[in-house]
Write a protein that holds these residues in place. Structure first.
Motif, PDB file in Angstrom:
ATOM      1  N   ASP A  88       0.846  -1.188   0.000  1.00  0.00           N
ATOM      2  CA  ASP A  88       0.000   0.000   0.000  1.00  0.00           C
ATOM      3  C   ASP A  88       0.882   1.238   0.000  1.00  0.00           C
ATOM      4  O   ASP A  88       2.117   1.153   0.032  1.00  0.00           O
ATOM      5  CB  ASP A  88      -0.959   0.005   1.200  1.00  0.00           C
ATOM      6  CG  ASP A  88      -0.236  -0.126   2.537  1.00  0.00           C
ATOM      7  OD1 ASP A  88       0.978   0.148   2.594  1.00  0.00           O
ATOM      8  OD2 ASP A  88      -0.885  -0.497   3.529  1.00  0.00           O
ATOM      9  N   GLU A  89       0.243   2.395  -0.050  1.00  0.00           N
ATOM     10  CA  GLU A  89       0.990   3.644  -0.165  1.00  0.00           C
ATOM     11  C   GLU A  89       1.843   3.906   1.066  1.00  0.00           C
ATOM     12  O   GLU A  89       2.967   4.396   0.961  1.00  0.00           O
ATOM     13  CB  GLU A  89       0.014   4.807  -0.383  1.00  0.00           C
ATOM     14  CG  GLU A  89       0.688   6.126  -0.692  1.00  0.00           C
ATOM     15  CD  GLU A  89      -0.291   7.211  -1.066  1.00  0.00           C
ATOM     16  OE1 GLU A  89       0.094   8.394  -1.043  1.00  0.00           O
ATOM     17  OE2 GLU A  89      -1.455   6.891  -1.388  1.00  0.00           O
ATOM     18  N   GLU A  90       1.322   3.571   2.233  1.00  0.00           N
ATOM     19  CA  GLU A  90       2.077   3.793   3.467  1.00  0.00           C
ATOM     20  C   GLU A  90       3.372   2.981   3.476  1.00  0.00           C
ATOM     21  O   GLU A  90       4.444   3.505   3.808  1.00  0.00           O
ATOM     22  CB  GLU A  90       1.219   3.432   4.676  1.00  0.00           C
ATOM     23  CG  GLU A  90       1.925   3.652   6.012  1.00  0.00           C
ATOM     24  CD  GLU A  90       1.062   3.256   7.195  1.00  0.00           C
ATOM     25  OE1 GLU A  90       1.570   3.290   8.333  1.00  0.00           O
ATOM     26  OE2 GLU A  90      -0.117   2.899   6.991  1.00  0.00           O
ATOM     27  N   SER A  91       3.285   1.708   3.122  1.00  0.00           N
ATOM     28  CA  SER A  91       4.483   0.864   3.130  1.00  0.00           C
ATOM     29  C   SER A  91       5.447   1.264   2.012  1.00  0.00           C
ATOM     30  O   SER A  91       6.659   1.092   2.152  1.00  0.00           O
ATOM     31  CB  SER A  91       4.097  -0.609   2.992  1.00  0.00           C
ATOM     32  OG  SER A  91       3.343  -0.834   1.816  1.00  0.00           O
ATOM     33  N   MET A  92       4.929   1.838   0.924  1.00  0.00           N
ATOM     34  CA  MET A  92       5.811   2.289  -0.154  1.00  0.00           C
ATOM     35  C   MET A  92       6.679   3.458   0.309  1.00  0.00           C
ATOM     36  O   MET A  92       7.894   3.482   0.095  1.00  0.00           O
ATOM     37  CB  MET A  92       4.998   2.698  -1.374  1.00  0.00           C
ATOM     38  CG  MET A  92       5.867   3.070  -2.573  1.00  0.00           C
ATOM     39  SD  MET A  92       4.982   4.018  -3.814  1.00  0.00           S
ATOM     40  CE  MET A  92       4.686   5.549  -2.943  1.00  0.00           C
ATOM     41  N   TYR A  93       6.053   4.442   0.976  1.00  0.00           N
ATOM     42  CA  TYR A  93       6.826   5.576   1.473  1.00  0.00           C
ATOM     43  C   TYR A  93       7.727   5.169   2.635  1.00  0.00           C
ATOM     44  O   TYR A  93       8.789   5.756   2.854  1.00  0.00           O
ATOM     45  CB  TYR A  93       5.890   6.716   1.882  1.00  0.00           C
ATOM     46  CG  TYR A  93       5.380   7.503   0.690  1.00  0.00           C
ATOM     47  CD1 TYR A  93       6.222   8.390   0.016  1.00  0.00           C
ATOM     48  CD2 TYR A  93       4.083   7.345   0.221  1.00  0.00           C
ATOM     49  CE1 TYR A  93       5.770   9.101  -1.082  1.00  0.00           C
ATOM     50  CE2 TYR A  93       3.627   8.051  -0.886  1.00  0.00           C
ATOM     51  CZ  TYR A  93       4.480   8.921  -1.528  1.00  0.00           C
ATOM     52  OH  TYR A  93       4.038   9.615  -2.626  1.00  0.00           O
ATOM     53  N   GLN A  94       7.308   4.155   3.361  1.00  0.00           N
ATOM     54  CA  GLN A  94       8.175   3.616   4.415  1.00  0.00           C
ATOM     55  C   GLN A  94       9.428   3.012   3.800  1.00  0.00           C
ATOM     56  O   GLN A  94      10.541   3.190   4.311  1.00  0.00           O
ATOM     57  CB  GLN A  94       7.407   2.574   5.219  1.00  0.00           C
ATOM     58  CG  GLN A  94       8.159   2.078   6.453  1.00  0.00           C
ATOM     59  CD  GLN A  94       7.358   1.051   7.231  1.00  0.00           C
ATOM     60  OE1 GLN A  94       6.649   0.229   6.645  1.00  0.00           O
ATOM     61  NE2 GLN A  94       7.444   1.092   8.548  1.00  0.00           N
ATOM     62  N   PHE A  95       9.261   2.303   2.694  1.00  0.00           N
ATOM     63  CA  PHE A  95      10.417   1.761   1.984  1.00  0.00           C
ATOM     64  C   PHE A  95      11.360   2.877   1.522  1.00  0.00           C
ATOM     65  O   PHE A  95      12.581   2.787   1.707  1.00  0.00           O
ATOM     66  CB  PHE A  95       9.961   0.945   0.776  1.00  0.00           C
ATOM     67  CG  PHE A  95      10.894   1.012  -0.399  1.00  0.00           C
ATOM     68  CD1 PHE A  95      12.153   0.424  -0.345  1.00  0.00           C
ATOM     69  CD2 PHE A  95      10.542   1.701  -1.552  1.00  0.00           C
ATOM     70  CE1 PHE A  95      13.034   0.513  -1.422  1.00  0.00           C
ATOM     71  CE2 PHE A  95      11.405   1.789  -2.626  1.00  0.00           C
ATOM     72  CZ  PHE A  95      12.655   1.200  -2.563  1.00  0.00           C
TER      73      PHE A  95
END
Length: 369
Positions: free
Chosen positions: A295-302
């Protein structure tokens, strides 16, 4: 202490000249210089413990080429104003791995807190660290100073402009079954370790699926539905290695190119409904780490973790390290972006990005998983 050493040298020279010329006036001048030096030293010893400093950046993420404000806050706990202060800051893009030092002159600090603002414009993608290492505190004359270590830091991340590329997800990947810590919220599955739902018994349900404890409490037969783990059929390896080159500008551009290509692929896989692992060599852990992106949250976390953590080259092949650490994983597709900017999928080249025209190559790329 350097200013005091120079002051001692000046005093000794003054007394030497006074002895040569047998001049009482020059001797008194040397004596006055010595008194001034001692008073300045005692004064600064007292003041050094009364002054502290910190550095802050109000935003965590910025766009390339946009102005970012860095705030240097100094607190003076004494009633005596500090009319001159200097800050030593080491700063740079840690994703590239270079920090530069610079002295900055601040504003006068009266009683309480004073904030000095410095504007910077990060021009490239990366993790920009601003490390306030020490400050110089001057006496009232501005001639002598003592240095106090501070060791405060602040950072801002400049993320790439994200664009979608073509990704086609096959049924084999969509229906991939395997172990995972994340479960489908909408569809039941075959993983008996996690309960998806409990419902009334229907004709044709197996006796093994009856939840006997809840059935006994409710006086009717209830059947448990197992969960469906959302396993990752795709792993994306980022084997980033710094390119040794005398041209620092080229190094920065190639680093920005690498993270932009990686981010676009991660975004496109996520938007196509393909949960996947992203793995890289961590400088802090000295090991391979991986992060699930769905999801978008985990993408920016990456993006955040990768820009902060990927500052060292893997000692051996990242592919080899990953397969040794996660030897029991059997992904359907293994995608790797390597040091020579070649994109591989299951050992086959699917894309190659040079220094020129790489954005067009990325837009024309199609990934089938």
């Amino acid at each position: 202490m350097i200013s005091f050493l120079l002051g001692i040298v000046v005093i000794l020279v003054t007394f030497y000249i006074a002895l040569i010329y047998a001049s009482t006036a020059i001797g008194l001048l040397g004596f006055a210089e010595g008194v001034l030096l001692v008073l300045a030293f005692v004064f600064l010893l007292f003041r050094r413990n009364k002054i502290s400093a910190a550095i802050q950046i109000p935003i965590a993420v910025a766009d390339p080429g946009k102005r970012v404000s860095v705030f240097l806050t100094t607190e003076n706990k004494s009633r005596i104003p500090c009319m001159k202060i200097r800050y030593y800051i080491r700063y740079g893009n840690t994703f590239v791995g270079r920090l530069h030092g610079k002295w900055l002159s601040g504003e006068p600090v009266y009683y309480g807190k004073e904030t000095y603002e410095k504007s910077v414009i990060p021009g490239n993608v990366g993790n920009y660290l601003f490390f306030l290492e020490k400050i110089r505190i001057y006496d009232m004359t501005g001639l002598f100073f003592l240095t106090r270590k501070v060791k405060k830091s602040a950072c801002v991340q400049v993320l790439p402009q994200l664009d979608n590329i073509q990704v086609r997800v096959t049924e084999r990947v969509r229906n991939f079954y395997g172990d995972a810590d994340v479960y489908d919220d909408f569809h039941p599955g075959e993983d008996s370790s996690q309960i998806f739902d409990v419902r009334e018994y229907r004709a044709g349900d197996k006796m093994q699926r009856i939840h006997w404890k809840l059935s006994a409490k409710s006086d009717e037969l209830l059947v448990r539905e197992d969960s469906q783990p959302l396993a990752c059929a795709v792993v994306f390896l980022l084997d980033y290695r710094r390119i040794p080159h005398r041209n620092q500008h080229l190094q920065v551009k190639r680093a920005e190119q690498f993270i932009t290509i990686a981010a676009d692929i991660v975004l496109s896989l996520m938007d196509a409904g393909c949960p996947h692992f992203v793995a890289w060599y961590s400088s802090s852990r000295q090991d391979v780490v991986r992060l699930r992106v769905d999801d978008e949250e985990s993408m920016y976390q990456f993006l955040t973790f990768f820009l902060e953590d990927c500052t060292a080259d893997a000692p051996i092949s990242l592919k080899q390290m990953y397969e040794e650490k996660y030897r029991y994983d059997r992904p359907v597709y293994q995608i790797m972006l390597g040091e020579n900017f070649v994109l591989m999928q299951n050992g086959q080249e699917i894309g190659r990005f040079g220094t020129k025209g790489w954005k067009d190559t990325l837009r024309q790329l199609e990934i089938v998983v």
